[in-house]
Every structure is written in C-alpha cells, then in structure tokens.
Design a protein around this motif. Structure first.
Motif, PDB file in Angstrom:
ATOM      1  N   TYR A 144       0.806  -1.220   0.000  1.00  0.00           N
ATOM      2  CA  TYR A 144       0.000   0.000   0.000  1.00  0.00           C
ATOM      3  C   TYR A 144       0.845   1.280   0.000  1.00  0.00           C
ATOM      4  N   HIS A 145       2.097   1.170   0.370  1.00  0.00           N
ATOM      5  CA  HIS A 145       2.987   2.325   0.499  1.00  0.00           C
ATOM      6  C   HIS A 145       2.526   3.282   1.613  1.00  0.00           C
ATOM      7  N   TYR A 146       1.808   2.766   2.545  1.00  0.00           N
ATOM      8  CA  TYR A 146       1.439   3.394   3.815  1.00  0.00           C
ATOM      9  C   TYR A 146       0.800   2.296   4.651  1.00  0.00           C
ATOM     10  N   THR A 161       3.624   4.607  10.007  1.00  0.00           N
ATOM     11  CA  THR A 161       4.047   5.051   8.677  1.00  0.00           C
ATOM     12  C   THR A 161       5.189   6.053   8.781  1.00  0.00           C
ATOM     13  N   TYR A 196       7.271   7.242   1.788  1.00  0.00           N
ATOM     14  CA  TYR A 196       5.879   6.802   1.905  1.00  0.00           C
ATOM     15  C   TYR A 196       5.066   7.667   2.867  1.00  0.00           C
ATOM     16  N   LYS A 204       4.539  10.638   2.788  1.00  0.00           N
ATOM     17  CA  LYS A 204       3.784  11.655   2.037  1.00  0.00           C
ATOM     18  C   LYS A 204       2.399  11.146   1.642  1.00  0.00           C
ATOM     19  N   ASN A 205       2.230   9.825   1.586  1.00  0.00           N
ATOM     20  CA  ASN A 205       0.949   9.260   1.166  1.00  0.00           C
ATOM     21  C   ASN A 205      -0.146   9.430   2.211  1.00  0.00           C
ATOM     22  N   GLY A 240      -7.856   3.490   0.411  1.00  0.00           N
ATOM     23  CA  GLY A 240      -7.307   4.810   0.146  1.00  0.00           C
ATOM     24  C   GLY A 240      -8.195   5.957   0.589  1.00  0.00           C
TER      25      GLY A 240
END
Length: 763
Positions: A464-466, A479, A511, A513-514, A530
């Motif tokens: 998921y990058h978070y 995170t 990550y 920043k997400n 999301g």
C-alpha cells in the motif's frame, strides 16, 4: 614593621597556595538520585528509583515503597509514600511499566507475623515507616532508618551483586525476610510467578531462583546469598503453609524468614549474586565481585566508577543546573544493563545459554525512547559501550530473526512501534564505533526491515505504500516512523555501495507523504481503499492501539520527518507557513479530556513528557528563525526540569529525558539522530568540556549566559566566526572550542540565512 609585613605577606601566600590546592568537588556530589522519584501535586516525576547501582549494572538495589508494585510507582519507589516494603535487586528507570523487583529483602525485629499494610500499600507485608530526614542516597549507595524496627539499612552494589548492611538494636529479635513473590500483580499484564525455590546450603548461605512471566514472557532469576552471621533459625512460607527449619522448598508464593543473633552490636551483612543463567553463575558473580566483607570498600568502588563516567563531561554553571545536569548524566548511564555473567554466559533471546567472549551482553533496550538522544550521547562519551550495545542487538537478530524493538532481560516484548535499533546501528556505523561487524550489521538492518513482525507488517507496507488503519492500528505513527527507519537503511546501503537497496529504501522513506492531507494540513489515517478515516481532529490523542497515533496526536506527529525536514517545510508550504504552524503548535491549548496519561509537560501542543515532541523545539533552525529555537529550548530547560522529586515532566524513559537535557543544556541536539548533525539551541553553562575517546576535548564556552540572556548574538569555532545553526559530529570529534556570546534579545541575523540551516547528513 617590615618583619610584620613580610610575615603577613608570607601567610597570605601560604593561604592562597592551600586554597589553590583544595581538591575540586567530586562530580558524584552533584548527583541527587531522589530527583524524579515522586510527583508533587498534579505534576509528573520521572518514575526513577534512588537505590544503589553502578554504570550499566544488572543489579539495581533499591527500596520499594509498595508491598504490591503498580504503575503509579513503576520503578518501585514513590517519594510521597511513607512505608518501605523492602529492598529488591532489579528495577527499571522511568519506563512507566512496573517490572522486575527481583528478590526482595526486608530486615525486621520482634515477633514473626505478617504486619498490617500501611495506608500506601496495597497488600500486607513486613514493611516499615520511614522519614526522608533519615534517608540518604548517592551514586552507588543508599541508606534509610526503618522506624518501626529501629534498624539502619544500607545498600551498595556491583555489576551483578548487591550488598546489604543492617544495624539492628542490640539483643533484639532480628530477622531478614526474603520474598520471591514480590512483583506486579496485574492479571491483564499476565504477571505471575511460575515457580520459585529456596535452598539452605549451610548455616550462612541460601540459594534459589524464581521463574516469572510478565512484560518479558519468561524471566529466569537465580540468586546466591551469603550472610556474615549464622542463620539461627528459619521459617519458609509458601502461600498459607509454613515450614519450620526446612532445607528446600519450591512453590509460587515463597518467603523466607531468617533469624539472626544480635548479642553484639556488629551489623549483619548480606551479599547476593544474581544471574539469568544459573545458581552456579550467581555464586561465581558474587565471589568475583564481592570476595570479602568490606562494605565501605564496595561503596567507595561504586563511587569511583560513577566519578569516572561523570568526568567525561565537565560543566561550569550554577549549582542547581549542575545538580540537574549530573543527575541526568547519572540516569542516562543506568542502562542498558549487562546481562552476561562474569564468565560471559548469558541467556539468549531463544532461551538458550550462550557465551560472550567480551564478557558483556546488554539488555534493557527502550529503543523508541533512547534512539532519539541517549544513544547519540553514548556515541560521544561511551563509544566502546555503544558498540557493545550494537553487538548485543545483533545477537538478538542471529537467534530471533530481527533486531530488538524493546528488549528486557534478553527478551523481546514488542513494546512501542518501528524498529529503532536501525538508526542506533546506522549511527554507530557512520561514526566508526568499535565492537561489531559492519557487514553483519547491514544484514540485520536490511532483513529486520523486510521481515514481518508485530507492528511492522512489511508486506502491507510494500503493497500500500502506507499503513492502512483498518489493517494496522497506530497506522499514521507507524508510517512516519518506518519511513525514517527506511531512510537509515538507505544511507547504510549507500555507504556499502548497495545501490539497488539504496534506491528501494529511499523510495520507502518517502511513503509518509501518502498520508499527508492537503485539505487539513496534517498526516492522517486512510483505510486500505485509500479513503480518509473520519471523523478527524488533530487534537485527538492515541495511546498504544486502536487509534492512528501512538502516545500522541496529529499535531505532535506532524513534525516527525527527521530524515528530511526541508521536504517537510516544502510540503507545509514554505518557510513562513512552516514557522507559523510551529508558532501555533507551541501556543494552541488542548481542550480538557483530549489528552491521556502519556501527555505531560505542555507548552501549547508540545508535550515534553513524551518523546514524539522532543526534537520539535529545534525545527525553527531549519526554517530561518533560530532565535525561536533558542527561546523554546531555554524554556523547556528552565521550566520542565528541577531538583525536586518531580524533577522531570514525564517518565525518564531509560535515559532519553535526561539525554535531552544534557544535549540541550550544552547547546545542541540531534534532530535526526543518525545523521551526525546537531541543531543548535540555547547553551546554559559558562563552560562545557566533553572528553572524547580519542583523547581530544571539545569545549563550549558561553559568555554572558543568564536567565535573561538566552539568545545567541554571535559564535566562533576555533577562533573563526561561526554562523551555522548546527554543528556536526566531524566538528566535535576533531576537538576544539565553540564560543557563544549571549544576550537578552534575539539576533535575527545570526544563523538565519538558508546556507546556515542544518544539513540532512553530516557524515
């Protein structure tokens, strides 16, 4: 007349000579172990203990003021209590968790019976009332008069052994109670005794063990005890059952009541060796560390060990600030603790016995706290020890599969989030510390960043990058903190020329920043689809689960991008927007009910009593307004530390709260603790001399410093004008002199230019 003047002149010269040769006051004299041992009114204290120990020693022999330890006095001692339940041999310094308290001793007189609990006790025991007027503590020594029994109790310690001296009234019925059941009794914490044993070896000697589960899931504590006088009778108590003159007893609720003669006035001495491995090793530890019965010698040796460590930083200033500074330095060096026995044996994380060839294996790694400032402090004044700490962490990786998160008694307890062994190890590598293999360290750092473990599901991270909150609670804090750890891995990979790893972990370090919401201007939680999780308020606090934030709120975690504050400034909207948001942070009052017990020491939303805020006072340096850093750093130093029993604004947390003060009072702080860069704040001492391991000295001289003169007017480094709002590790280890000129008003021209702001990496 001439002869009289000559005589007077001669006497004056002698007097001046004697005065000049007067020995300097020992630095141990400035240490007050009672600082931070009990809250006053509604303030917090530090949760420290006042007892006897040596630097990094396993044995920390201290009084417990509760018959049943609890979280309100997590180190066992509360300065506001009036009863001592006994003296146990292991403690934690300021963690907020009531744990350890092994092998409680309590000297008593009179008829053997369970005494009624005092008002501040939660059970019943053999405790005695006491007064602070008849109590003293200094590094390596503790003394108290037990008023109910008229006994003077004195304690000292070595690395693996405790030493007691009890002066009983002559011809009294003297006893020593040894309690193996003394511990936190909290069912939801899972703390209970699995098994315990007493064994009478001879008329002078007792040995045994206790197996206990709690924060560490299985702790083995073996002991070997010798007395200076013969035991004239014994009573073993197991639950409600009493066993007279037994030689051996096993159980889960054991106490021994030992009788001694007081026909003469000589004190009773008791020595105890501890081991996490075996009773044989407990005996070996005792015999090597306290081979005779010279109590005062052990006190003197403990004092000398502390003096040697404290001499590594010499400060000149007011006595009050020197008391705070040296007590902080003392607290910072109480842990980690050497769990290895004198022969090098230690219990590994997989419960097997291994041997450390260097005779040290450290535990008590409160890494979510200590990586921020305590470990960077060790790299300056304890580089050999810090290298050994790293090597001990690597041993957990080899036997357990990943690096420590929060390790106690050699075991992982998974407390807190992230894996902050990583910045500690990376910092040690870049600073060239000895004691460990760099390639092994990289393997451990990389694999610990890819192997799923509690609160670190890397498969989710990569997908998921978070961290989605519906899949992993504390998602925003995790995170942000994992992104920082990944930056550290990337720097390590780059140093070793592992370019693909560098690119991978640098991408992961972005990550965070997400989870930035442009609309609200905060980092906040998303689900796995999301979508932002509603409702959201930046004031809402989280604890340790079931909330996006860990022991903080969105305001406090907003600033946690230590790997690149410049990027955070850009994300915020530039220098002015960033400093305006900092201004709001330091002035915004939270509403009642929106804080929890982990939040204290408030200046607006800044909460010095807990670690997520610790670097934030220094962030003005990065946006061109360093005079505001000077203001707020000075404000925290002068308002949130004192010399009372409530001398800390929150839990001391194994050296972190102390290390913040040590760095900040010297004038700088490691915002990114693995970068070799220290942001400059407001120095508090006239003179500071840091004795470095390379036999060089770094000196900080501050001219005109006072309660009003908190602002830097100008600075010079080694005789040349210095305009940077930071200093690097390279500058420090070269030795030299940094001079600050202080004044009562900000000099907004000093260190405000873009080229003078702290850099990302000072290596």
């Amino acid at each position: 007349m001439f002869r009289f003047l000559y005589k007077a002149f001669f006497i004056t010269i002698i007097a001046q000579s004697v005065f000049a040769q007067k020995p300097a006051k020992k630095l141990t004299a400035y240490v007050n172990p009672f600082i931070g041992t009990g809250a006053v009114a509604s303030s917090l204290s530090g949760n420290n203990f006042p007892g006897a120990t040596v630097p990094f020693g396993m044995v920390q022999l201290s009084p417990d003021t509760r018959d049943v330890p609890d979280w309100s006095a997590a180190s066992g001692y509360d300065y506001n209590d009036h009863t001592i339940a006994g003296f146990s041999h292991t403690h934690l310094s300021g963690t907020g968790v009531a744990e350890l308290f092994d092998v409680l001793f309590m000297p008593t007189t009179g008829e053997i019976k369970t005494r009624a609990g005092k008002p501040n006790q939660k059970g019943s025991g053999y405790g005695s009332s006491f007064s602070h007027d008849q109590e003293t503590a200094k590094p390596g020594y503790y003394q108290v008069k037990l008023q109910d029994y008229n006994i003077n109790a004195e304690l000292t310690a070595t690395e693996h052994a405790g030493f007691h001296r009890y002066t009983f009234p002559k011809n009294s019925q003297a006893h020593v109670v040894i309690d193996l059941n003394h511990s936190l009794k909290k069912p939801d914490w899972g703390c209970h005794i699995i098994n315990a044993q007493f064994k009478m070896v001879n008329q002078y000697t007792l040995e045994g063990y206790r197996l206990i589960t709690g924060w560490a899931k299985l702790r083995k504590v073996y002991f070997y005890i010798e007395f200076s006088k013969p035991i004239t009778g014994n009573l073993f108590v197991g639950g409600e059952t009493k066993y007279l003159d037994q030689r051996l007893i096993n159980g889960t609720d054991l106490r021994a009541v030992l009788n001694f003669s007081t026909d003469d006035a000589t004190p009773l001495l008791a020595k105890i060796g501890l081991s996490a491995v075996s009773m044989e090793n407990a005996k070996l530890n005792l015999n090597q560390e306290i081979p005779d019965w010279n109590f005062d010698k052990v006190v003197s040796e403990a004092d000398a060990k502390w003096e040697k460590e404290l001499q590594k930083i010499k400060v000149e200033g007011t006595d009050v600030k020197k008391q705070i500074f040296y007590t902080c330095l003392y607290h910072a060096l109480l842990q980690p603790n050497n769990l290895a026995d004198v022969n090098g044996d230690y219990m590994a994380a997989d419960y097997t016995t291994k041997r450390a060839e260097d005779k040290v294996h450290y535990s008590t790694f409160s890494l979510w706290d200590s990586y921020r400032a305590a470990n960077p402090l060790y790299t300056l004044i304890e580089p050999e020890h810090d290298g050994q700490f790293v090597n001990s962490m690597l041993r957990q990786y080899k036997t357990y599969g990943y690096l420590p998160i929060w390790q106690l008694w050699g075991q992982e307890n998974y407390c807190m989030i992230g894996n902050h062994s990583i910045p500690v190890i990376v910092d040690a590598v870049f600073k060239g510390l000895p004691g460990f293999d760099v390639n092994e360290a990289y393997e451990a750092v990389k694999n610990s960043s890819m192997t799923d473990h509690p609160n670190s599901p890397f498969t989710i991270w990569e997908k998921y990058h978070y961290m989605p909150e519906n899949l992993q609670s504390q998602s925003v804090s995790i995170t942000l903190e994992m992104a920082y750890d990944d930056w550290c891995v990337a720097q390590f990979a780059k140093k070793l020329g592992k370019n693909s790893d560098y690119e991978h972990f640098m991408a992961r370090s972005q990550y965070y920043k997400n989870l930035y919401d442009v609309k609200t201007g905060f980092f906040r939680a998303k689900n796995d689809a999301g979508k932002w999780i509603e409702p959201f308020t930046p004031l809402q606090y989280g604890s340790n689960g079931g909330n996006p934030f860990t022991e903080g709120n969105a305001w406090q975690y907003y600033w946690y991008v230590p790997q690149n504050i410049n990027e955070l400034i850009t994300l915020t909207g530039g220098d002015k927007v960033f400093t305006n948001k900092l201004d709001t942070f330091f002035n915004l009052k939270s509403r009642p009910g929106e804080v929890n017990g982990n939040a204290s020491g408030f200046i607006g939303q800044y909460a010095h009593g807990n670690e997520p805020s610790h670097h934030v006072t220094y962030l003005y340096d990065y946006a061109g307004e360093p005079w505001k850093t000077q203001y707020y750093a000075s404000k925290v130093i002068n308002e949130l530390y004192n010399i009372s029993s409530s001398g800390y604004a929150g839990n001391e947390d194994c050296g972190q709260m102390s290390a913040w003060y040590i760095f900040s009072a010297m004038g700088f702080y490691p915002v990114n603790p693995a970068s070799g860069v220290y942001a400059i704040g407001s120095p508090q001492f006239n003179d500071v001399r840091i004795q470095l391991s390379n036999n060089k000295t770094f000196r900080i001289k501050t001219q005109g410093v006072s309660a009003q003169n908190i602002y830097i007017q100008s600075a010079m480094l080694n005789g040349s004008p210095y305009s940077h709002a930071y200093i690097t590790q390279k500058d420090l280890i070269k030795g030299g002199t940094l001079v600050f000129i202080m004044g009562p008003k900000p000099n907004k021209k000093w260190a405000g230019a873009p080229e003078d702001r702290p850099v990302n990496n000072g290596f």
